[in-house]
Design a protein around this motif. Structure first.
Motif, PDB file in Angstrom:
ATOM      1  N   ALA A 246      -5.903  -6.779  -0.834  1.00 47.51           N
ATOM      2  CA  ALA A 246      -5.095  -7.808  -0.163  1.00 47.51           C
ATOM      3  C   ALA A 246      -4.259  -7.188   0.965  1.00 47.51           C
ATOM      4  O   ALA A 246      -4.144  -7.756   2.059  1.00 47.51           O
ATOM      5  CB  ALA A 246      -4.188  -8.498  -1.179  1.00 47.51           C
ATOM      6  N   LEU A 247      -3.695  -6.008   0.727  1.00 54.79           N
ATOM      7  CA  LEU A 247      -2.823  -5.399   1.734  1.00 54.79           C
ATOM      8  C   LEU A 247      -3.625  -4.879   2.932  1.00 54.79           C
ATOM      9  O   LEU A 247      -3.169  -4.961   4.079  1.00 54.79           O
ATOM     10  CB  LEU A 247      -2.003  -4.262   1.097  1.00 54.79           C
ATOM     11  N   ILE A 248      -4.818  -4.361   2.653  1.00 56.56           N
ATOM     12  CA  ILE A 248      -5.674  -3.896   3.766  1.00 56.56           C
ATOM     13  C   ILE A 248      -6.006  -5.080   4.678  1.00 56.56           C
ATOM     14  O   ILE A 248      -5.931  -4.992   5.909  1.00 56.56           O
ATOM     15  CB  ILE A 248      -6.951  -3.214   3.215  1.00 56.56           C
ATOM     16  N   ALA A 249      -6.320  -6.222   4.062  1.00 57.13           N
ATOM     17  CA  ALA A 249      -6.631  -7.412   4.867  1.00 57.13           C
ATOM     18  C   ALA A 249      -5.391  -7.877   5.635  1.00 57.13           C
ATOM     19  O   ALA A 249      -5.446  -8.158   6.832  1.00 57.13           O
ATOM     20  CB  ALA A 249      -7.151  -8.526   3.951  1.00 57.13           C
ATOM     21  N   TYR A 250      -4.250  -7.901   4.965  1.00 62.34           N
ATOM     22  CA  TYR A 250      -3.018  -8.394   5.589  1.00 62.34           C
ATOM     23  C   TYR A 250      -2.627  -7.557   6.808  1.00 62.34           C
ATOM     24  O   TYR A 250      -2.277  -8.073   7.858  1.00 62.34           O
ATOM     25  CB  TYR A 250      -1.893  -8.393   4.542  1.00 62.34           C
ATOM     26  N   TYR A 251      -2.692  -6.219   6.634  1.00 68.43           N
ATOM     27  CA  TYR A 251      -2.267  -5.338   7.741  1.00 68.43           C
ATOM     28  C   TYR A 251      -3.408  -5.024   8.713  1.00 68.43           C
ATOM     29  O   TYR A 251      -3.208  -4.305   9.681  1.00 68.43           O
ATOM     30  CB  TYR A 251      -1.701  -4.020   7.178  1.00 68.43           C
ATOM     31  N   GLN A 252      -4.608  -5.539   8.394  1.00 65.48           N
ATOM     32  CA  GLN A 252      -5.809  -5.196   9.179  1.00 65.48           C
ATOM     33  C   GLN A 252      -5.890  -3.675   9.361  1.00 65.48           C
ATOM     34  O   GLN A 252      -6.094  -3.155  10.464  1.00 65.48           O
ATOM     35  CB  GLN A 252      -5.783  -5.910  10.516  1.00 65.48           C
ATOM     36  N   ALA A 253      -5.681  -2.990   8.235  1.00 65.10           N
ATOM     37  CA  ALA A 253      -5.630  -1.526   8.276  1.00 65.10           C
ATOM     38  C   ALA A 253      -6.998  -0.947   8.600  1.00 65.10           C
ATOM     39  O   ALA A 253      -8.037  -1.513   8.229  1.00 65.10           O
ATOM     40  CB  ALA A 253      -5.157  -0.999   6.922  1.00 65.10           C
ATOM     41  N   VAL A 254      -6.992   0.202   9.301  1.00 61.57           N
ATOM     42  CA  VAL A 254      -8.256   0.867   9.618  1.00 61.57           C
ATOM     43  C   VAL A 254      -8.453   2.130   8.765  1.00 61.57           C
ATOM     44  O   VAL A 254      -9.552   2.669   8.665  1.00 61.57           O
ATOM     45  CB  VAL A 254      -8.362   1.241  11.123  1.00 61.57           C
ATOM     46  N   THR A 255      -7.357   2.608   8.182  1.00 63.38           N
ATOM     47  CA  THR A 255      -7.431   3.807   7.340  1.00 63.38           C
ATOM     48  C   THR A 255      -6.583   3.585   6.097  1.00 63.38           C
ATOM     49  O   THR A 255      -5.512   2.976   6.167  1.00 63.38           O
ATOM     50  CB  THR A 255      -6.867   5.043   8.087  1.00 63.38           C
ATOM     51  N   PHE A 256      -7.108   4.123   4.979  1.00 60.71           N
ATOM     52  CA  PHE A 256      -6.313   4.089   3.744  1.00 60.71           C
ATOM     53  C   PHE A 256      -6.251   5.506   3.178  1.00 60.71           C
ATOM     54  O   PHE A 256      -7.290   6.146   2.979  1.00 60.71           O
ATOM     55  CB  PHE A 256      -6.942   3.131   2.715  1.00 60.71           C
ATOM     56  N   SER A 257      -5.040   6.003   2.917  1.00 60.55           N
ATOM     57  CA  SER A 257      -4.883   7.372   2.411  1.00 60.55           C
ATOM     58  C   SER A 257      -4.148   7.352   1.075  1.00 60.55           C
ATOM     59  O   SER A 257      -3.287   6.494   0.854  1.00 60.55           O
ATOM     60  CB  SER A 257      -4.050   8.222   3.367  1.00 60.55           C
ATOM     61  N   TRP A 258      -4.481   8.304   0.227  1.00 58.65           N
ATOM     62  CA  TRP A 258      -3.712   8.446  -1.017  1.00 58.65           C
ATOM     63  C   TRP A 258      -3.642   9.902  -1.429  1.00 58.65           C
ATOM     64  O   TRP A 258      -4.519  10.710  -1.084  1.00 58.65           O
ATOM     65  CB  TRP A 258      -4.274   7.569  -2.128  1.00 58.65           C
ATOM     66  N   GLN A 259      -2.571  10.225  -2.133  1.00 56.31           N
ATOM     67  CA  GLN A 259      -2.425  11.577  -2.686  1.00 56.31           C
ATOM     68  C   GLN A 259      -3.236  11.648  -3.971  1.00 56.31           C
ATOM     69  O   GLN A 259      -3.242  10.684  -4.742  1.00 56.31           O
ATOM     70  CB  GLN A 259      -0.960  11.880  -3.007  1.00 56.31           C
ATOM     71  N   LEU A 260      -3.866  12.795  -4.238  1.00 55.63           N
ATOM     72  CA  LEU A 260      -4.675  12.935  -5.454  1.00 55.63           C
ATOM     73  C   LEU A 260      -3.836  12.578  -6.682  1.00 55.63           C
ATOM     74  O   LEU A 260      -2.788  13.183  -6.909  1.00 55.63           O
ATOM     75  CB  LEU A 260      -5.151  14.383  -5.587  1.00 55.63           C
ATOM     76  N   PRO A 261      -4.297  11.611  -7.481  1.00 57.01           N
ATOM     77  CA  PRO A 261      -3.528  11.259  -8.682  1.00 57.01           C
ATOM     78  C   PRO A 261      -3.640  12.359  -9.735  1.00 57.01           C
ATOM     79  O   PRO A 261      -4.606  13.120  -9.734  1.00 57.01           O
ATOM     80  CB  PRO A 261      -4.203   9.987  -9.193  1.00 57.01           C
ATOM     81  N   ASP A 262      -2.678  12.394 -10.635  1.00 49.77           N
ATOM     82  CA  ASP A 262      -2.733  13.397 -11.705  1.00 49.77           C
ATOM     83  C   ASP A 262      -3.444  12.888 -12.943  1.00 49.77           C
ATOM     84  O   ASP A 262      -3.784  13.667 -13.817  1.00 49.77           O
ATOM     85  CB  ASP A 262      -1.315  13.847 -12.079  1.00 49.77           C
ATOM     86  N   GLU A 263      -3.626  11.580 -13.033  1.00 53.26           N
ATOM     87  CA  GLU A 263      -4.266  11.028 -14.228  1.00 53.26           C
ATOM     88  C   GLU A 263      -5.716  10.662 -13.917  1.00 53.26           C
ATOM     89  O   GLU A 263      -5.998  10.030 -12.894  1.00 53.26           O
ATOM     90  CB  GLU A 263      -3.493   9.821 -14.749  1.00 53.26           C
ATOM     91  N   TRP A 264      -6.577  11.023 -14.814  1.00 52.11           N
ATOM     92  CA  TRP A 264      -8.005  10.791 -14.671  1.00 52.11           C
ATOM     93  C   TRP A 264      -8.298   9.299 -14.465  1.00 52.11           C
ATOM     94  O   TRP A 264      -9.111   8.912 -13.625  1.00 52.11           O
ATOM     95  CB  TRP A 264      -8.707  11.321 -15.931  1.00 52.11           C
ATOM     96  N   ARG A 265      -7.591   8.482 -15.233  1.00 49.38           N
ATOM     97  CA  ARG A 265      -7.754   7.020 -15.190  1.00 49.38           C
ATOM     98  C   ARG A 265      -7.591   6.486 -13.754  1.00 49.38           C
ATOM     99  O   ARG A 265      -8.437   5.755 -13.237  1.00 49.38           O
ATOM    100  CB  ARG A 265      -6.655   6.453 -16.099  1.00 49.38           C
ATOM    101  N   LEU A 266      -6.499   6.879 -13.091  1.00 49.10           N
ATOM    102  CA  LEU A 266      -6.236   6.389 -11.740  1.00 49.10           C
ATOM    103  C   LEU A 266      -7.152   7.051 -10.717  1.00 49.10           C
ATOM    104  O   LEU A 266      -7.553   6.429  -9.731  1.00 49.10           O
ATOM    105  CB  LEU A 266      -4.767   6.648 -11.376  1.00 49.10           C
ATOM    106  N   ASP A 267      -7.466   8.301 -10.976  1.00 53.36           N
ATOM    107  CA  ASP A 267      -8.376   9.018 -10.081  1.00 53.36           C
ATOM    108  C   ASP A 267      -9.726   8.301 -10.035  1.00 53.36           C
ATOM    109  O   ASP A 267     -10.282   8.050  -8.961  1.00 53.36           O
ATOM    110  CB  ASP A 267      -8.545  10.452 -10.614  1.00 53.36           C
ATOM    111  N   GLU A 268     -10.242   7.952 -11.213  1.00 53.53           N
ATOM    112  CA  GLU A 268     -11.520   7.251 -11.310  1.00 53.53           C
ATOM    113  C   GLU A 268     -11.449   5.893 -10.626  1.00 53.53           C
ATOM    114  O   GLU A 268     -12.350   5.498  -9.889  1.00 53.53           O
ATOM    115  CB  GLU A 268     -11.886   7.015 -12.786  1.00 53.53           C
TER     116      GLU A 268
END
Ligand code: FAD
Ligand code: SF4
Length: 509
Positions: free
Chosen positions: A88-110
């Protein structure tokens, strides 16, 4: 041209290189998620602490001129799950790039990996810039070895990071490890520190959480909330600990006492695990205190071993062994957790005290977690998956990457000895030696069987008798099995019968 950058609830590191420059093209996204409140039942203080710290982090980023989109749990636009919100946020901001820091939990990483594979825009992952080691460095270090002893890894870390090392690459003081000096019971002196942690009022947040029926347990203490919620508070806590309590940490690290729920422990794990503090600055501060002559080498070394050694090591075990590590069950233990794990209503004073303080403060120190609750769970054959969920929910610092290897590997021996060289269990003798719980208990720590005998005693011997084929060859247990050999058939029978009765009535212990 907008880039969205996700900040997870345990990535509250204002020193991250992301924040060095301000850009109108970058929007930082922070989400309070129903999915995160529900993957396990959490202690009320843990939920409050994470959301309150996230809100404060967002406020400070905005104050520094960054653009932040913060979606509260009760925001009508909140879609509940991480990936639905991101779409929803990518559509709202018409974002061209999405970045994230490596998560520490396997669940979120997956979850993020799967989602990004189908994401229409460019995705970038960056390091969280927190740990000494990369995710897979520990497994590369141990390679194919059957047992992964922390001590080998720790020495390598000391050499590599040049911590407490002499110029000739030998350890300061001539020894790598001063653990033997760190095992004293505490008898009332020196006085334990007062609770110097900051005080907050989070009644409004707590009302929101209860109105939204977020599941939780334990005391919320919303009006007198004591965990640090930003880097300044976290640094204050670290500095005070190093100045006042570190000198006592070593001696009484393993002690337990009803007069103090944390004795001389640092209480920094929440701030560390949410990355308000960096492990490098913790180690550097402690080393500097020793260099200034303010604390003995044994104290500094004992503390540094926890952060530079254990913390990095368990994270490495986690990334090397997930997701299968979660399902290990070496002893095939299946017994459900007794109800009193959730309210502390047991006659065993040690369990009542440690569970009670955990419900009250969302905290127990290492030996309380390992040698009281974990000890009982293993001796009583409680189902490891349930034990793991309990630990993951109850402690303020519980994030799966650190909780799981500690609970399943170190405490419940579910990996059959990868992490621990023998099961960490004891009879009442150890608990009686290291604290004062037994002196106020209905049970007698010196009796093995009989109505008033401490349950830990018969359970302890029964555990080793029952698992003789799996453990009998372990040289570190030769004393135990030597002792068992001396038991008469009648003693064997008494222990077996007594344990049978204890476990049938486990709810009434
Ligand atoms: P201190 O005793 O003052 O130690 C300083 C720091 O050393 C801690 O803050 C922590 O960052 C680090 N440390 C110490 N021991 C360990 C360890 N075994 N593994 C990793 N780091 C360590 N720690 C967590 O952070 N989260 C958990 O969910 C967690 N679950 C545990 C479950 C079990 C069954 C056991 C036996 C231990 C667990 N630990 C966990 C490790 C340890 O008990 C806590 O880190 C510690 O009690 C936190 O309190 P403190 O900050 O006062 O630590
Ligand atoms: Fe715990 Fe047994 Fe001591 Fe009671 S007597 S406090 S149950 S170890």
């Amino acid at each position: 041209m907008t880039e969205l950058r996700l900040i997870l609830g345990d990535q509250l590191n204002p020193e991250h290189s992301w924040f060095r420059q301000q850009s109108d093209h970058v929007v930082y996204v922070m989400l309070e998620l129903q999915q995160e409140t529900r993957y396990v039942r959490h202690h009320a203080q843990k939920i409050i602490a994470i959301f309150a710290a996230m809100r404060e982090f967002a406020r400070q980023l905005r104050e520094q001129g960054h653009r932040v989109r913060y979606v509260q749990l009760d925001d009508p636009s909140n879609r509940g799950s991480l990936t639905d919100n991101l779409d929803a946020l990518i559509a709202y901001y018409q974002a061209v790039t999405f970045s994230w820091q490596l998560p520490d939990e396997w669940r979120l990483d997956e979850q993020l990996k799967r989602w990004s594979a189908t994401c229409a825009i460019k995705t970038i992952t960056v390091d969280s810039e927190h740990f000494f080691c990369e995710r897979h460095e520990v497994s590369a270090f141990f390679g194919q070895r059957k047992s992964w002893r922390m001590e080998h890894f720790y020495r390598e870390m000391r050499r590599r990071e040049r911590v407490l090392m002499r110029p000739d690459a030998t350890p300061e003081g001539g020894e790598w490890n001063y653990d033997a000096e760190n095992r004293k019971p505490w008898k009332g002196h020196p006085a334990p520190p007062d609770d110097h942690r900051p005080m907050h009022n989070h009644t409004a947040l707590w009302h929101t959480l209860t109105a939204l029926e977020v599941p939780s347990f334990g005391e919320a203490h919303a009006g007198d909330f004591r965990w640090p919620l930003d880097r300044k508070e976290a640094l204050g806590g670290l500095e005070r600990f190093v100045r006042d309590d570190l000198r006592h940490f070593g001696d009484w690290q393993d002690a337990m006492h009803t007069d103090s729920w944390h004795l001389f422990h640092s209480l920094i794990s929440f701030a560390l695990n949410t990355k308000m503090l960096s492990p490098r600055e913790v180690v550097a501060n402690v080393q500097a205190a020793w260099q200034r002559g303010e604390v003995p080498l044994a104290c500094a070394e004992g503390f540094i071993r926890q952060v530079l050694g254990w913390r990095e090591y368990v994270r490495g075990v986690y990334w090397a062994k997930m997701p299968g590590y979660r399902d290990n069950n070496f002893f095939h233990h299946q017994r459900p957790l007794p109800d009193w794990f959730w309210n502390g209503n047991t006659k065993m004073n040690c369990m009542a005290q440690v569970i009670g303080q955990s419900l009250d403060h969302a905290y127990a120190h290492h030996i309380q977690r390992l040698m009281i609750v974990g000890n009982f769970a293993l001796l009583a054959g409680l189902a490891p998956a349930q034990v793991h969920e309990w630990y993951l929910g109850i402690y303020i610092d519980a994030f799966e990457w650190v909780e799981l290897p500690n609970t399943l590997g170190m405490s419940q021996f579910t990996d059959g000895g990868l992490l621990a060289s023998k099961p960490y269990v004891s009879s009442a003798a150890y608990i009686n030696k290291m604290g004062n719980y037994c002196s106020q208990c209905k049970y007698n720590p010196r009796e093995r069987t009989g109505e008033n005998a401490c349950p830990f005693n018969a359970l302890y011997w029964h555990f080793f008798i029952q698992h003789q084929s799996a453990l009998g060859h372990n040289p570190r247990l030769s004393m135990v099995y030597h002792q068992i050999k001396k038991f008469s058939p009648q003693e064997h029978e008494n222990i077996t019968q007594h344990v049978k009765n204890l476990l049938i009535d486990i709810e009434k212990l």
